[in-house]
Design a protein around this motif. Structure first.
Motif, PDB file in Angstrom:
ATOM      1  N   LEU A 173     -38.289  23.256  65.689  1.00 24.74           N
ATOM      2  CA  LEU A 173     -39.288  24.324  65.746  1.00 24.74           C
ATOM      3  C   LEU A 173     -40.582  23.846  65.092  1.00 24.74           C
ATOM      4  N   GLY A 174     -41.300  22.990  65.789  1.00 21.77           N
ATOM      5  CA  GLY A 174     -42.526  22.434  65.234  1.00 21.77           C
ATOM      6  C   GLY A 174     -43.702  23.384  65.368  1.00 21.77           C
ATOM      7  N   PHE A 175     -44.697  23.164  64.512  1.00 25.29           N
ATOM      8  CA  PHE A 175     -45.916  23.980  64.552  1.00 25.29           C
ATOM      9  C   PHE A 175     -47.033  23.177  63.906  1.00 25.29           C
ATOM     10  N   ALA A 176     -48.250  23.370  64.405  1.00 28.70           N
ATOM     11  CA  ALA A 176     -49.405  22.646  63.887  1.00 28.70           C
ATOM     12  C   ALA A 176     -50.326  23.523  63.073  1.00 28.70           C
ATOM     13  N   SER A 177     -50.118  24.832  63.116  1.00 31.10           N
ATOM     14  CA  SER A 177     -51.021  25.769  62.457  1.00 31.10           C
ATOM     15  C   SER A 177     -50.251  27.021  62.092  1.00 31.10           C
ATOM     16  N   ALA A 178     -50.889  27.886  61.310  1.00 32.57           N
ATOM     17  CA  ALA A 178     -50.270  29.164  60.981  1.00 32.57           C
ATOM     18  C   ALA A 178     -50.102  30.028  62.229  1.00 32.57           C
ATOM     19  N   ALA A 179     -51.061  29.944  63.129  1.00 31.87           N
ATOM     20  CA  ALA A 179     -50.943  30.706  64.376  1.00 31.87           C
ATOM     21  C   ALA A 179     -49.737  30.242  65.181  1.00 31.87           C
ATOM     22  N   ASP A 180     -49.540  28.921  65.256  1.00 35.13           N
ATOM     23  CA  ASP A 180     -48.350  28.381  65.923  1.00 35.13           C
ATOM     24  C   ASP A 180     -47.081  28.886  65.243  1.00 35.13           C
ATOM     25  N   LEU A 181     -47.097  28.862  63.901  1.00 39.04           N
ATOM     26  CA  LEU A 181     -45.928  29.274  63.124  1.00 39.04           C
ATOM     27  C   LEU A 181     -45.567  30.732  63.418  1.00 39.04           C
ATOM     28  N   LEU A 182     -46.549  31.602  63.423  1.00 38.12           N
ATOM     29  CA  LEU A 182     -46.284  33.011  63.708  1.00 38.12           C
ATOM     30  C   LEU A 182     -45.765  33.198  65.133  1.00 38.12           C
ATOM     31  N   ALA A 183     -46.269  32.392  66.046  1.00 38.61           N
ATOM     32  CA  ALA A 183     -45.784  32.474  67.423  1.00 38.61           C
ATOM     33  C   ALA A 183     -44.314  32.060  67.504  1.00 38.61           C
ATOM     34  N   VAL A 184     -43.940  31.037  66.739  1.00 45.07           N
ATOM     35  CA  VAL A 184     -42.543  30.611  66.688  1.00 45.07           C
ATOM     36  C   VAL A 184     -41.676  31.723  66.102  1.00 45.07           C
ATOM     37  N   CYS A 185     -42.140  32.342  65.017  1.00 45.13           N
ATOM     38  CA  CYS A 185     -41.400  33.455  64.412  1.00 45.13           C
ATOM     39  C   CYS A 185     -41.188  34.583  65.417  1.00 45.13           C
ATOM     40  N   ASP A 186     -42.236  34.926  66.161  1.00 50.80           N
ATOM     41  CA  ASP A 186     -42.126  35.987  67.163  1.00 50.80           C
ATOM     42  C   ASP A 186     -41.141  35.604  68.265  1.00 50.80           C
ATOM     43  N   ARG A 187     -41.281  34.388  68.747  1.00 50.46           N
ATOM     44  CA  ARG A 187     -40.439  33.940  69.872  1.00 50.46           C
ATOM     45  C   ARG A 187     -38.965  33.875  69.501  1.00 50.46           C
ATOM     46  N   GLY A 189     -37.577  35.316  66.744  1.00 54.22           N
ATOM     47  CA  GLY A 189     -37.093  36.432  65.953  1.00 54.22           C
ATOM     48  C   GLY A 189     -36.677  36.029  64.554  1.00 54.22           C
ATOM     49  N   LEU A 190     -37.425  35.096  63.956  1.00 53.06           N
ATOM     50  CA  LEU A 190     -37.073  34.532  62.663  1.00 53.06           C
ATOM     51  C   LEU A 190     -38.157  34.793  61.626  1.00 53.06           C
ATOM     52  N   SER A 191     -37.753  34.793  60.374  1.00 55.56           N
ATOM     53  CA  SER A 191     -38.716  34.761  59.285  1.00 55.56           C
ATOM     54  C   SER A 191     -39.270  33.349  59.154  1.00 55.56           C
ATOM     55  N   ILE A 192     -40.296  33.187  58.331  1.00 59.09           N
ATOM     56  CA  ILE A 192     -40.840  31.846  58.100  1.00 59.09           C
ATOM     57  C   ILE A 192     -39.789  30.962  57.450  1.00 59.09           C
ATOM     58  N   ALA A 193     -39.051  31.501  56.482  1.00 54.22           N
ATOM     59  CA  ALA A 193     -37.978  30.727  55.863  1.00 54.22           C
ATOM     60  C   ALA A 193     -36.887  30.393  56.880  1.00 54.22           C
ATOM     61  N   GLY A 194     -36.656  31.291  57.831  1.00 50.65           N
ATOM     62  CA  GLY A 194     -35.669  31.022  58.862  1.00 50.65           C
ATOM     63  C   GLY A 194     -36.069  29.859  59.753  1.00 50.65           C
ATOM     64  N   LEU A 358     -43.476  34.726  47.332  1.00 55.05           N
ATOM     65  CA  LEU A 358     -43.189  35.999  46.676  1.00 55.05           C
ATOM     66  C   LEU A 358     -43.213  37.145  47.679  1.00 55.05           C
ATOM     67  N   CYS A 359     -44.199  37.147  48.540  1.00 53.52           N
ATOM     68  CA  CYS A 359     -44.284  38.187  49.568  1.00 53.52           C
ATOM     69  C   CYS A 359     -43.020  38.189  50.424  1.00 53.52           C
ATOM     70  N   ALA A 360     -42.510  37.010  50.744  1.00 51.71           N
ATOM     71  CA  ALA A 360     -41.315  36.909  51.584  1.00 51.71           C
ATOM     72  C   ALA A 360     -40.093  37.498  50.893  1.00 51.71           C
ATOM     73  N   VAL A 361     -39.878  37.147  49.618  1.00 54.11           N
ATOM     74  CA  VAL A 361     -38.663  37.628  48.934  1.00 54.11           C
ATOM     75  C   VAL A 361     -38.763  39.102  48.566  1.00 54.11           C
ATOM     76  N   LEU A 362     -39.968  39.663  48.618  1.00 54.18           N
ATOM     77  CA  LEU A 362     -40.131  41.094  48.380  1.00 54.18           C
ATOM     78  C   LEU A 362     -40.111  41.890  49.683  1.00 54.18           C
ATOM     79  N   GLY A 363     -39.759  41.224  50.779  1.00 55.49           N
ATOM     80  CA  GLY A 363     -39.557  41.926  52.038  1.00 55.49           C
ATOM     81  C   GLY A 363     -40.706  41.865  53.017  1.00 55.49           C
ATOM     82  N   GLY A 364     -41.686  41.007  52.776  1.00 53.22           N
ATOM     83  CA  GLY A 364     -42.829  40.922  53.672  1.00 53.22           C
ATOM     84  C   GLY A 364     -42.478  40.366  55.037  1.00 53.22           C
ATOM     85  N   THR A 365     -43.188  40.824  56.055  1.00 51.22           N
ATOM     86  CA  THR A 365     -43.044  40.279  57.405  1.00 51.22           C
ATOM     87  C   THR A 365     -43.757  38.936  57.470  1.00 51.22           C
ATOM     88  N   PRO A 366     -43.509  38.138  58.502  1.00 47.32           N
ATOM     89  CA  PRO A 366     -44.235  36.870  58.622  1.00 47.32           C
ATOM     90  C   PRO A 366     -45.749  37.036  58.551  1.00 47.32           C
TER      91      PRO A 366
END
Length: 458
Positions: A173-187, A189-194, A358-366
């Motif tokens: 699951l590669g990504f070159a940018s934060a926008a790519d990363l969020l697109a991967v998360c959406d596609r 259905g994963l968190s960033i840590a996932g 911190l945002c992630a472990v407190l329940g934040g969305t990607p």
């Protein structure tokens, strides 16, 4: 499979020694690499002398950062991950007194003060943190020369190598940018840590990944505990006192008397002070993503565990992985080197990583996590690197304490929103890169301006 933009958490978070990932850890790794190449070429017996040259920022602030000791330790075969920090401290004068250097600990060659040269006014075009090694035979003829660049976070690149400054990793699951990363998360259905876990398990396997992350978090916690328990002064002519121990003693008294509302944020600052005082004293720390900014991620995580009810498993498996993903974006698309980007690249990046975790472990969305990372960096843009005396002490230690608070505030602000925001993380990373490019060299870890020249040495 994709190699785009991914840096492993186990590469970004590496156990080493203080006071600097780029000026201590990287040069030590470069020295060992050079000695190993000599050995692998079968030239150890032919070496009559080794000359080391430090250029640019490595020379300008090398003495305060312990760079001469570190490069010689590397040539002698020590590794930052496993060495006794006391074995590195003051190694250069010890070898000069002994008159010999032992390559990889086994092959003695003569050593004198002139074999280690500082050239602060020579700046190589590839990177300001440059150093060279040259081995000569008994007749004085050169038999091997190599140039290395210490590019931040303990990463080292040899001149001419194709790998570049970032270890390229093939990942599902590669990504070159934060926008790519969020697109991967959406596609997916994963968190960033996932996303990170899938990539990391592909690279290392589940068992090695979990062990590696646990080892790094344990090292971070140990550093906090040691720093809180240790008083005295730090190395160097300034004789800066260690404060974390006294702060912790005071806070324990306050807690024993019933506590106060501002105790948790004061502990947060104490945790950061503890780590960076250990770093400044040459102790065992974890690059996060650098040594100069090593206190922020441990402090915020320790704070979350102690005061916000976040479990250790979540800190190891979610907080660190989320922070590492954000750090990989800065490493890939800007810089985490103070000599290249100023302190915004070190403390700013660490605050951004900690806020995201911190945002992630407190329940934040990607998207909230991405927003937290952006907020933290946005308010560090332009931060200069102007260490007094070349030591990673003033203003570096307090900057970690303040930035830890900024990271917590950024995470809280992001959690209050929906994840939609005006400035994207990609925009702020690119802005940081441009700001670092435009910043005067005097303010990029050369101790040639700012506080570094307005504090009188006495």
């Amino acid at each position: 499979m994709s190699t785009t933009g991914y840096v492993s958490a186990l590469d970004l978070f590496s156990v080493g020694i203080g006071p600097s990932s780029s000026h201590t850890v990287g040069p030590m790794r470069a020295g060992r690499s050079f000695a190993e190449e000599i050995r692998d070429l079968g030239l150890l017996a032919d070496v009559g002398r080794v000359e080391t040259r430090l250029f640019g920022s490595l020379a300008a602030t090398g003495l305060g950062h312990g760079t001469p000791d570190a490069v010689l330790a590397g040539l002698e075969g020590l590794e930052p991950e496993t060495c006794d920090p006391a074995a590195v401290r003051d190694l250069a004068p010890a070898l000069e007194s002994r008159g010999t250097l032992r390559l990889l600990g086994e092959s003695p060659v003569p050593f004198a003060r002139g074999d280690l040269v500082l050239a602060p006014l020579t700046r190589m075009p590839e990177h300001t943190n440059a150093l060279s090694f040259e081995a000569f035979d008994g007749a004085g003829s050169s038999i091997l020369r190599r140039v290395y660049f210490s590019v931040g976070g303990g990463f080292v690149v040899r001149q001419g190598d194709e790998e570049g400054a970032v270890p390229e990793r093939e990942a599902p699951l590669g990504f070159a940018s934060a926008a790519d990363l969020l697109a991967v998360c959406d596609r997916e259905g994963l968190s960033i840590a996932g996303v990170a876990r899938i990539n990391e398990e592909f690279l290392h396997g589940e068992e090695a990944l979990d062990a590696g992350l646990d080892d790094r978090w344990s090292a971070m916690e140990s550093c906090i505990e040691t720093g809180l328990a240790t008083g005295g002064v730090m190395p160097g002519w300034m004789k800066v006192p260690r404060r974390a121990h006294d702060v912790a003693t005071h806070l324990r008294r306050v807690e024993a008397d019933g506590g106060a509302p501002d105790v948790p944020p004061q502990w947060l600052q104490a945790f950061a002070l503890a780590v960076n005082e250990e770093n400044a004293s040459g102790g065992r720390v974890v690059t996060a993503p650098t040594n100069g900014a090593a206190g922020i991620i441990p402090a915020v995580g320790h704070y979350a565990g102690r005061f916000l009810g976040v479990s250790r498993d979540a800190l190891v498996g979610q907080y660190l992985l989320t922070a590492a993903v954000v750090g990989s974006l800065y490493k890939r698309n800007a810089s985490i080197s103070g000599a290249e980007a100023g302190c915004q690249g070190e403390v700013g990046t660490a605050a951004s990583m900690a806020a995201a975790g911190l945002c992630a472990v407190l329940g934040g969305t990607p998207r909230q996590v991405e927003n937290a990372a952006e907020i933290a960096m946005e308010h560090h843009l332009g931060l200069t690197c102007d260490p007094v005396g070349g030591f990673v002490q003033v203003p570096c230690i307090e900057r970690n304490a303040i930035a830890a608070g900024t990271a917590v505030s950024a995470a809280r602000l992001a959690l209050l929103g929906t994840g939609e925001h005006f400035v994207s993380l990609d925009t702020v990373i690119e802005t940081m890169r441009q700001t670092g490019r435009d910043m005067s060299t005097n303010y990029k870890e050369t101790s040639a301006a700012g506080l570094a020249v307005n504090i009188v040495e006495c």
